[in-house]
Design an enzyme around this catalytic site. Sequence first.
Site, short mmCIF file in Angstrom:
data_model
loop_
_atom_site.label_atom_id
_atom_site.label_comp_id
_atom_site.label_asym_id
_atom_site.label_seq_id
_atom_site.Cartn_x
_atom_site.Cartn_y
_atom_site.Cartn_z
N LYS A 274 37.97 4.44 4.30
CA LYS A 274 38.56 5.32 3.33
C LYS A 274 39.80 3.98 2.25
CE LYS A 274 40.58 9.26 5.21
NZ LYS A 274 38.99 10.30 3.91
N ARG A 348 34.09 17.88 11.61
CA ARG A 348 33.53 18.60 11.95
C ARG A 348 32.43 18.25 13.43
NH1 ARG A 348 30.91 17.97 6.22
NH2 ARG A 348 32.45 17.29 5.53
N1 BES Z 1 40.59 14.18 6.95
C1 BES Z 1 39.97 14.21 5.88
C2 BES Z 1 40.20 15.37 5.47
C3 BES Z 1 41.33 15.42 4.93
C4 BES Z 1 41.87 14.88 2.68
C5 BES Z 1 42.20 15.89 4.84
C6 BES Z 1 43.07 14.74 2.52
C7 BES Z 1 44.13 15.85 3.84
C8 BES Z 1 44.30 15.00 2.78
C9 BES Z 1 38.58 14.70 6.40
O1 BES Z 1 38.07 13.53 8.06
C10 BES Z 1 37.69 13.69 5.73
O2 BES Z 1 37.92 12.12 5.47
N2 BES Z 1 36.79 14.29 5.06
C11 BES Z 1 36.09 14.04 3.81
C12 BES Z 1 34.36 14.50 3.45
C13 BES Z 1 33.38 14.08 3.01
C14 BES Z 1 32.98 12.89 3.52
C15 BES Z 1 32.30 14.51 2.95
C16 BES Z 1 36.56 14.05 2.45
O3 BES Z 1 36.84 15.09 2.31
O4 BES Z 1 36.14 13.72 1.10
MN MN Z 2 37.22 11.90 7.73
#
Ligand code: BES
Ligand code: MN
Length: 496
Positions: A274, A348
Amino acid sequence: MATLPAFQFESLSVPETGAAVLFVDKSLTLGGVGQSLDEKSGGAIGRAIPAADFKGDFCKTIRILAPAGADLDQIVLVGLGDEALSERDFAALGGAAMGAVKGLKSVMVVAEANGKEIDAATASLIAMGMKLRAYDFDLYKTEKGKPKEAAKAAKVTILAADAEGAANIWETDDAVSNGTILARDLVNEPANVLGPKEFAAKAKALEELGAEVEILKLADLEKLGMNALLGVAQGSVRKPRVAIMKWMGGFNDEAPLVFVGKGVVFDSGGISIKPAAGMEDMKGDMGGAAAVTGLMHALCQRKAKVNAIGIIGLVENMPDGNAQRPGDIVTSMSGQTIEVINTDAEGRLVLADLLHYSKETFKPRFMIDLATLTGAVIVALGAHNAGIFSNSDALCAQLSASGAATGETVWRLPLAKEYDKMIDSKFADMKNTGGRWAGSITAAQFLKRFVGDVDWVHIDVAGTAMDAPKTEISQGWASGFGVRLLDRLVKDNYEG
Ligand code: BES
Ligand code: MN
Ligand code: ZN
């Protein structure tokens, strides 16, 4: 945990010491105990109302300091507004009251509205709102900037017409408050303190309340073939855990309600790392697991007449030499293969194995999973509704009703085969991302491939569990979202 006030219930009387709290609507008529207090203080309340320009608006407060003629430190008026009040409004009013008296040693709350008595359940709800409002997470503030413990540990007395009834209901509401506060604590804790092992220990502690708790470790998870979950964990030096919390308060032959939680103690994104900005928030990526643990705490403490199982997957998503790579293919416990396109779509993967395991092992009445699963659900719904996805209209209707009652509101988003197709993979049975569009839905479609024909709801709490806006009953970063919602679902539909 922060020091929280102690609550007690006594019959209606005119408060003589400490701070007194009164509720009045926009008619500004006092009546009852308020009337007596006004007389005793030589009309101080009647004079203060126009002087402070107090109009009785909902959740607005004024404080009258050291009123003459009474030995009180202060009198606080809390506005009821002029609309019909629901349960969630009374919790908010309790929150507003606590906001006005925070830090005081002794608080007497007059459970009357314009001098008319408030029923026992509502008096208890006011206490719940007060307790939730009093919470803050200041564990890591060293003495200097920290309010003195003694001053914070207020004693709150609710003066109610049916004090005994209110005290009885409070036993239940207090359990739910404590569950919510436990969930908040877990989410607020930094990831260096709360790793998978430490979180599992918190789950284990529910045994003190009568739960039966089993902790699965690395070797157990390998033996079960939970390779989707293990793939996420393999880049971290901290080993994964799965905690299973059972509360069997129902009939022997009754199929259990199963609650499944995403417990990524920190989500760096892994190799698909990230951006730096805001990454610290990912200590909260176990908000689903925290809510499940808080819910189980509530159900155990209030001795709910239900069979309920909480299962949480505790892992850390980190990049290192052994981390999972984009393009890797894992075989989940269900036997279905998954191509990992993006290692940041890790939640997931954790849930896939937990849902399959739960379906096979517990033969549940239903499964509800909670997860901070997608940023996309925040884009869609912000912080004011969690997204729900389901194969059961009936369960969705029940959840929506529980959301409306508690104020932990949910909004249903669709599932459909067109979305399901978006996660078909060239190399495996499915891939773990579905592209840019409908990100919350394709995540839910992925989960759906692991639930079989069990009634199931997925609740995406990315926008509601963490980094939450301040409300009358939640001042901290973590809201504890999900505990009151699901406790209510159980209470209204699955007990006794
Ligand atoms: N933990 C994150 C989602 C999240 C984002 C939770 C902001 C709380 C606040 C999740 O694991 C994630 O990174 N999701 C990605 C999915 C994508 C890579 C398909 C996302 O939402 O960008
Ligand atoms: Mn994630
Ligand atoms: Zn995540």
